[in-house]
Design an enzyme around this catalytic site. Sequence first.
Site, PDB file in Angstrom:
ATOM      1  N   ALA A  67     -14.757  15.878   4.148  1.00  0.00           N
ATOM      2  CA  ALA A  67     -14.728  17.346   4.154  1.00  0.00           C
ATOM      3  C   ALA A  67     -14.017  17.860   5.402  1.00  0.00           C
ATOM      4  O   ALA A  67     -13.165  18.752   5.325  1.00  0.00           O
ATOM      5  CB  ALA A  67     -16.154  17.894   4.080  1.00  0.00           C
ATOM      6  N   CYS A  86     -16.643   4.771   0.420  1.00  0.00           N
ATOM      7  CA  CYS A  86     -16.811   4.283  -0.958  1.00  0.00           C
ATOM      8  C   CYS A  86     -16.275   2.857  -1.112  1.00  0.00           C
ATOM      9  O   CYS A  86     -16.683   2.130  -2.023  1.00  0.00           O
ATOM     10  CB  CYS A  86     -16.078   5.195  -1.933  1.00  0.00           C
TER      11      CYS A  86
HETATM   12  P1  FAD Z   1     -19.252  11.904   5.813  1.00  0.00           P
HETATM   13  O1  FAD Z   1     -18.292  11.036   5.126  1.00  0.00           O
HETATM   14  O2  FAD Z   1     -20.654  11.413   5.989  1.00  0.00           O
HETATM   15  O3  FAD Z   1     -18.693  12.327   7.219  1.00  0.00           O
HETATM   16  C1  FAD Z   1     -19.425  13.073   8.147  1.00  0.00           C
HETATM   17  C2  FAD Z   1     -18.897  12.749   9.528  1.00  0.00           C
HETATM   18  O4  FAD Z   1     -19.509  13.630  10.472  1.00  0.00           O
HETATM   19  C3  FAD Z   1     -19.243  11.331   9.982  1.00  0.00           C
HETATM   20  O5  FAD Z   1     -18.064  10.664  10.351  1.00  0.00           O
HETATM   21  C4  FAD Z   1     -20.186  11.538  11.172  1.00  0.00           C
HETATM   22  O6  FAD Z   1     -20.016  10.570  12.179  1.00  0.00           O
HETATM   23  C5  FAD Z   1     -19.771  12.914  11.666  1.00  0.00           C
HETATM   24  N1  FAD Z   1     -20.825  13.648  12.381  1.00  0.00           N
HETATM   25  C6  FAD Z   1     -22.112  13.837  11.981  1.00  0.00           C
HETATM   26  N2  FAD Z   1     -22.773  14.594  12.884  1.00  0.00           N
HETATM   27  C7  FAD Z   1     -21.887  14.879  13.868  1.00  0.00           C
HETATM   28  C8  FAD Z   1     -21.979  15.634  15.081  1.00  0.00           C
HETATM   29  N3  FAD Z   1     -23.103  16.260  15.441  1.00  0.00           N
HETATM   30  N4  FAD Z   1     -20.881  15.703  15.870  1.00  0.00           N
HETATM   31  C9  FAD Z   1     -19.710  15.097  15.508  1.00  0.00           C
HETATM   32  N5  FAD Z   1     -19.580  14.369  14.371  1.00  0.00           N
HETATM   33  C10 FAD Z   1     -20.652  14.285  13.563  1.00  0.00           C
HETATM   34  N6  FAD Z   1     -18.776   8.906  -3.340  1.00  0.00           N
HETATM   35  C11 FAD Z   1     -18.111   8.916  -4.519  1.00  0.00           C
HETATM   36  O7  FAD Z   1     -17.746   9.994  -5.004  1.00  0.00           O
HETATM   37  N7  FAD Z   1     -17.824   7.745  -5.168  1.00  0.00           N
HETATM   38  C12 FAD Z   1     -18.185   6.529  -4.668  1.00  0.00           C
HETATM   39  O8  FAD Z   1     -17.898   5.493  -5.273  1.00  0.00           O
HETATM   40  C13 FAD Z   1     -18.894   6.498  -3.442  1.00  0.00           C
HETATM   41  N8  FAD Z   1     -19.280   5.314  -2.900  1.00  0.00           N
HETATM   42  C14 FAD Z   1     -19.917   5.309  -1.693  1.00  0.00           C
HETATM   43  C15 FAD Z   1     -20.303   4.093  -1.162  1.00  0.00           C
HETATM   44  C16 FAD Z   1     -20.962   4.049   0.054  1.00  0.00           C
HETATM   45  C17 FAD Z   1     -21.371   2.734   0.610  1.00  0.00           C
HETATM   46  C18 FAD Z   1     -21.221   5.258   0.763  1.00  0.00           C
HETATM   47  C19 FAD Z   1     -21.922   5.230   2.094  1.00  0.00           C
HETATM   48  C20 FAD Z   1     -20.857   6.479   0.232  1.00  0.00           C
HETATM   49  C21 FAD Z   1     -20.202   6.519  -0.999  1.00  0.00           C
HETATM   50  N9  FAD Z   1     -19.822   7.735  -1.586  1.00  0.00           N
HETATM   51  C22 FAD Z   1     -19.170   7.736  -2.788  1.00  0.00           C
HETATM   52  C23 FAD Z   1     -20.146   9.028  -0.938  1.00  0.00           C
HETATM   53  C24 FAD Z   1     -18.951   9.559  -0.136  1.00  0.00           C
HETATM   54  O9  FAD Z   1     -18.564   8.598   0.797  1.00  0.00           O
HETATM   55  C25 FAD Z   1     -19.371  10.857   0.547  1.00  0.00           C
HETATM   56  O10 FAD Z   1     -19.691  11.789  -0.461  1.00  0.00           O
HETATM   57  C26 FAD Z   1     -18.295  11.447   1.434  1.00  0.00           C
HETATM   58  O11 FAD Z   1     -17.913  10.563   2.440  1.00  0.00           O
HETATM   59  C27 FAD Z   1     -18.830  12.729   2.090  1.00  0.00           C
HETATM   60  O12 FAD Z   1     -17.917  13.201   3.026  1.00  0.00           O
HETATM   61  P2  FAD Z   1     -18.383  14.177   4.192  1.00  0.00           P
HETATM   62  O13 FAD Z   1     -17.160  14.490   4.980  1.00  0.00           O
HETATM   63  O14 FAD Z   1     -19.184  15.278   3.664  1.00  0.00           O
HETATM   64  O15 FAD Z   1     -19.422  13.332   5.067  1.00  0.00           O
END
Ligand code: FAD
Length: 467
Positions: free
Chosen positions: A13, A44
Amino acid sequence: MTNTFVVVGGDAAGMSAASKAKRDDPDLEVVVFEKGEWVSYGACGLPYYIKGEIQSLEALVSVTPEEFREERDIDLRTGHEVVAIDPDERTVTAESASETVVQSYDHLLIATGAAAVVPEIDGTDREGVYTLGSMSDGKELREYVARARGGESFQQPDRGPACRFLEDCTGPVGVVGGGYIGIEMAEALAANGFEVNLFQRGDRLLKGFSEETSEAVADHLREEDVAVHLNASVEELAGGEAVEAVVTDDDRIAVEMVLLGTGVRPRTALAEDAGIELGKTGAIATDAYRETNVSDVYAAGDCAEATHVVTGESVHVPLALSANRHGRAVGQTVSGQPTEGGGVAGTAAIKAFDVEAARTGILDHDEARAAGFDPVTETVTAKSRAGYYPEGGDVTITLTADRDSGRILGGSLVSEYGEGAVHRSHAIVGALMEETTVFELENYDLAYAPPFNTTWDPVLVAAKVLA
Ligand code: FAD
């Protein structure tokens, strides 16, 4: 004066928002704080890295920190954890090993993701107990696998039953949780020769899919020598310093390692401390533009709620596409073009050894009734390719629709890997997002050729049976 867009969290995101905002408004100052070292990574792919099909963690990164800084002109600060947001002063405070930074913002995006849940049972702090939520978790798990295999380098494991391609089995190990991470990790471990025990509290795996899909996946895991323990409520991870056994309400199974795949929880502490409202799911509440109750503060991805396209309810669906899509929409909004990122249908896919499955929408009748529908469900099994074509198998499709209107509410599909359950789900996603009825779906003009399907594709057959 330069406008500043600050992003907290540098993955799906966060980096989608930062990239889109900078591309659409090059004059915008874009600052991203990421507490870890990795950005724009594909979590993923971690199960396939641990399995050995992907050779390096770097391969999971789509854009490197250097590329963000040098080519996209984004002020990316890795190793910086945001510890406070002050909405009155419009600042965030970030800490790194060497400095504390107070950064002002005009627009702020919270994209902190979700953290792996550690269940409240004894023994989760023992050595050998892992979660899989981050790149470093993935690295540790791969190192564990390599160590357990006596430092043997990873081979490209065939998609064969566990232990069949290795001289000796390793393990036993336990995987707690029968959702997609648990199942993908069961495959990754079994393919590396571990004797895998998969524990699921309820009476079936993959709760949000149809019962037929859950059963097909469980049957296949058993064929691959994974011991699937259903109705197994894990009460303790017993042992000394290291974990030695998974204790359930009626069993004790010796293990050398445990992977907890027991769900994720939105990271909301930062938002809560700043007075930002959470929704009823416990994730950050937003409007259709991902703006929170605090003006110019947005939230997107796994930390935030979204609107379900069928029920209109606020839901927490932590998946990658909506995180990217909603982040991108925020980037567009803050660069001057207000954009809604759209709703979610809970569409998900999984591969378990030689089986693939997908689900979308609402399948649960209680949930459908709560949303005002009168649900009716049918399941059909049909041939994936023309009967005379040399390859092929079955596709089982469960479709749920509203009895009165015929509106498609949800679908769940399962087939052998490569026989199209996942790709076929896209037609159902389209149908339910456009509020299509089964009568209309039945007449979809889908492509046909013998290597891909039958004249009446199984999706059309399912619609016909339900109509
Ligand atoms: P995240 O990817 O969690 O990123 C959030 C980031 O914010 C992290 O890097 C973290 O370090 C950082 N952060 C947090 N707090 C702070 C702070 N206070 N200050 C600075 N940085 C901070 N989804 C699918 O659709 N299909 C799949 O097949 C799938 N497989 C997956 C397999 C695994 C093993 C995992 C763990 C997840 C999987 N997902 C899958 C889910 C998908 O990875 C997530 O939905 C997606 O990464 C969400 O993105 P995001 O940016 O919201 O959060």
